[in-house]
Design a protein around this motif. Structure first.
Motif, PDB file in Angstrom:
ATOM      1  N   SER A 136      49.027 -29.030 -19.839  1.00  0.00           N
ATOM      2  CA  SER A 136      48.707 -27.904 -18.954  1.00  0.00           C
ATOM      3  C   SER A 136      49.486 -26.657 -19.341  1.00  0.00           C
ATOM      4  O   SER A 136      48.957 -25.537 -19.298  1.00  0.00           O
ATOM      5  CB  SER A 136      49.022 -28.278 -17.500  1.00  0.00           C
ATOM      6  N   ALA A 384      44.368 -31.655 -16.897  1.00  0.00           N
ATOM      7  CA  ALA A 384      45.357 -30.687 -17.382  1.00  0.00           C
ATOM      8  C   ALA A 384      44.907 -29.264 -17.094  1.00  0.00           C
ATOM      9  O   ALA A 384      45.727 -28.397 -16.735  1.00  0.00           O
ATOM     10  CB  ALA A 384      45.583 -30.880 -18.879  1.00  0.00           C
ATOM     11  N   ALA A 388      46.970 -26.544 -14.859  1.00  0.00           N
ATOM     12  CA  ALA A 388      47.335 -25.240 -15.423  1.00  0.00           C
ATOM     13  C   ALA A 388      46.930 -24.109 -14.492  1.00  0.00           C
ATOM     14  O   ALA A 388      47.640 -23.100 -14.372  1.00  0.00           O
ATOM     15  CB  ALA A 388      46.684 -25.061 -16.793  1.00  0.00           C
TER      16      ALA A 388
END
Length: 533
Positions: A136, A384, A388
């Motif tokens: 991420s 991920a 993020a």
């Protein structure tokens, strides 16, 4: 952005996808997909290791450090040099030289060998979650680079673009695509920094005389940091060389012990001094540019308003001419992709080898294993991307992920490799203790983002003054960015479900205490309980 720059960038991205498609056709099973058939050479492995470790997150993060504290930020990667060389001398002969590990694909398989199945599953969970966070951070780094360089692209749009590209070619090509593209990407990044980024940025800000005139002298000193920063980097970065799944995959992928050791020595030298000083130098030049008002056309017109991690891409967008901007952006995206793909492979490898295959034998052929690996890689990549989108600071997200893995895995893996008295109970208890303490303290640590408003910070300081001393701070003369930096470094913890606040002893990071208590539990249990395996 000019059509020439866009064309260069698009062609580069299509080339990376083509590499992934090429290896999609040549991979035949898990050995190919996760460890490259165990036949990779020193230079491919070494460049892949440093591209993965330094990569985009540290590139953008180093730029942020150079922007805020100057060339002293280079010491962060000095710990990478130490970690790489220690691993080459002590870890690699133990792992690559042991015939019992010849068919291993992951790091938690060592825990199963030294300890037991439940310990290996716990190690896999810690590693998979840690590398999910690390993946991420790379996607976020790419998004910041894109949105900082191209103001017309929003951060969320950039996140989707970066995430899709990184996930697709990794899903297709596996570790071979990762290692070969890492080599290409690292050469592109190195050439871009040396031949384009640094010289043109240096010239644009006015050279050495302008740098000295604009910056405080401490920004040009190697001592502009405190001992707590050094301790944090030492206990977070050096141990990752002993527990990092991406690194074990490359040890297994090497031809032999000699090849792997040479690769690690190569990686250490590229980490420091090469990448360390180039990364902080560009961040330092971005700070000069910000103070000179060069970013006014892009939005922030002074340092108080700028996100330090966006200073570097904003500078490149300002100083690079048509054509060279496209090349330089491709170079930085190279670094980001080189880390994102490796971390994605590490996390999916943990889930496939150490979770799914432990509970079912349905995937009992090479073809089924390969398809399962690709599906899991796709799912992990999507997760991920979601993580993020919820985070703000690249370097913090990376180091949080490192800290979670290190505090849970470092002590027991050292025990399994080097201490005959270590046992199952000690390993399992120390993993849970270290990971839990770090996670709880980190989750409840007061951390403000770069966009935090002055009123919000002042309100917190007024509330916290009853528990934590702020007497030595001259708040009236501080910008919001400086106040955020000071509060974040104080390591203030807020107890859950209460208003009580306290500072961690000596201002040390939660990871230090996670490792400390993990070590105490491990040694105590190893001495108390007899070894059962």
């Amino acid at each position: 952005m000019h059509i020439i720059d866009i064309s260069i960038f698009v062609i580069y991205m299509l080339a990376m996808l083509a590499v992934g498609y090429y290896f999609l056709r040549s991979n035949t099973g898990m050995d190919d997909y996760y460890v490259g058939g165990r036949k990779m050479s020193s230079w491919h492995i070494g460049l892949s290791v440093v591209a993965t470790d330094v990569g985009g997150g540290f590139s953008i993060g180093l730029g942020g450090l150079g922007f805020t504290i100057g060339i002293s930020g280079s010491w962060m990667l000095f710990t990478g040099l130490i970690g790489a060389w220690l691993a080459a001398v002590f870890l690699i002969p133990k792992v690559r030289g042991n015939k019992a590990f010849e068919k291993f694909h992951t790091m938690p398989q060592l825990f199963a060998y030294f300890f037991d199945k439940k310990t290996a599953i716990a190690a896999a969970l810690i590693s998979a979650v840690g590398y999910l966070g690390f993946t991420s951070s790379q996607i976020l780094a790419g998004a910041k680079l894109a949105s900082g360089t191209f103001p017309e692209i929003g951060l969320n749009q950039a996140l989707i673009i970066m995430g899709v590209i990184a996930v697709v070619y990794t899903v297709m090509g596996g570790i071979k695509a990762v290692i070969y593209t890492d080599t290409i990407q690292w050469i592109i990044l190195l050439g871009g920094l040396i031949l384009i980024g640094i010289p043109l940025s240096y010239y644009s800000v006015g050279g050495w005389s302008a740098i000295k005139k604009t910056l405080d002298p401490e920004m040009l000193s190697l001592t502009n940091l405190n001992w707590q920063d050094i301790v944090y980097w030492v206990v977070t970065i050096i141990p990752i060389w002993f527990v990092g799944m991406t690194l074990y995959q490359r040890i297994y992928a090497s031809k032999d012990v000699k090849t792997a050791k040479k690769a690690w020595f190569i990686a250490g030298l590229f980490e420091w001094p090469v990448m360390a000083f180039m990364g902080v130098a560009l961040g330092l030049l971005a700070r000069v540019a910000a103070d000179q008002g060069m970013f006014a056309a892009l939005g922030p017109d002074n340092i108080a308003q700028a996100d330090p991690e966006k200073g570097l891409p904003m500078m490149l967008a300002t100083v690079l001419p048509v054509g060279l901007l496209g090349i330089m952006m491709s170079a930085y995206f190279s670094a980001i992709l080189s880390t994102a793909d490796s971390c994605l492979m590490a996390s999916s490898g943990n889930f496939v080898s150490d979770f799914i295959k432990q509970f079912t034998n349905k995937f009992n052929t090479d073809k089924k294993e390969l398809r399962l690996s690709q599906v899991v890689t796709l799912i992990v990549g999507a997760l991920a991307l979601l993580l993020a989108s919820a985070m703000e600071n690249v370097l913090s997200l990376m180091l949080y992920s490192y800290a979670f893995m290190v505090s849970g895995l470092f002590v027991p893996i050292l025990g399994g490799l080097f201490w005959k008295k270590s046992n199952n109970n000690a390993a399992f208890a120390s993993m849970l203790t270290g990971g839990f303490i770090t996670a709880v303290l980190q989750a409840n640590k007061i951390t403000f983002g770069t966009a935090t408003k002055m009123d919000e910070i002042r309100t917190f300081i007024e509330r916290a003054s009853n528990y934590v001393g702020f007497a030595d701070l001259n708040l009236a003369e501080m910008t919001p960015g400086q106040m955020v930096n000071v509060v974040n470094k104080m390591q203030i913890i807020e107890l859950p479900f209460s208003d009580f606040l306290f500072k961690l002893p000596l201002g040390l990071d939660p990871n230090v205490f996670g490792i400390f208590f993990s070590a105490i539990i491990f040694v105590s249990f190893s001495l108390i309980y007899p070894k059962t395996k």
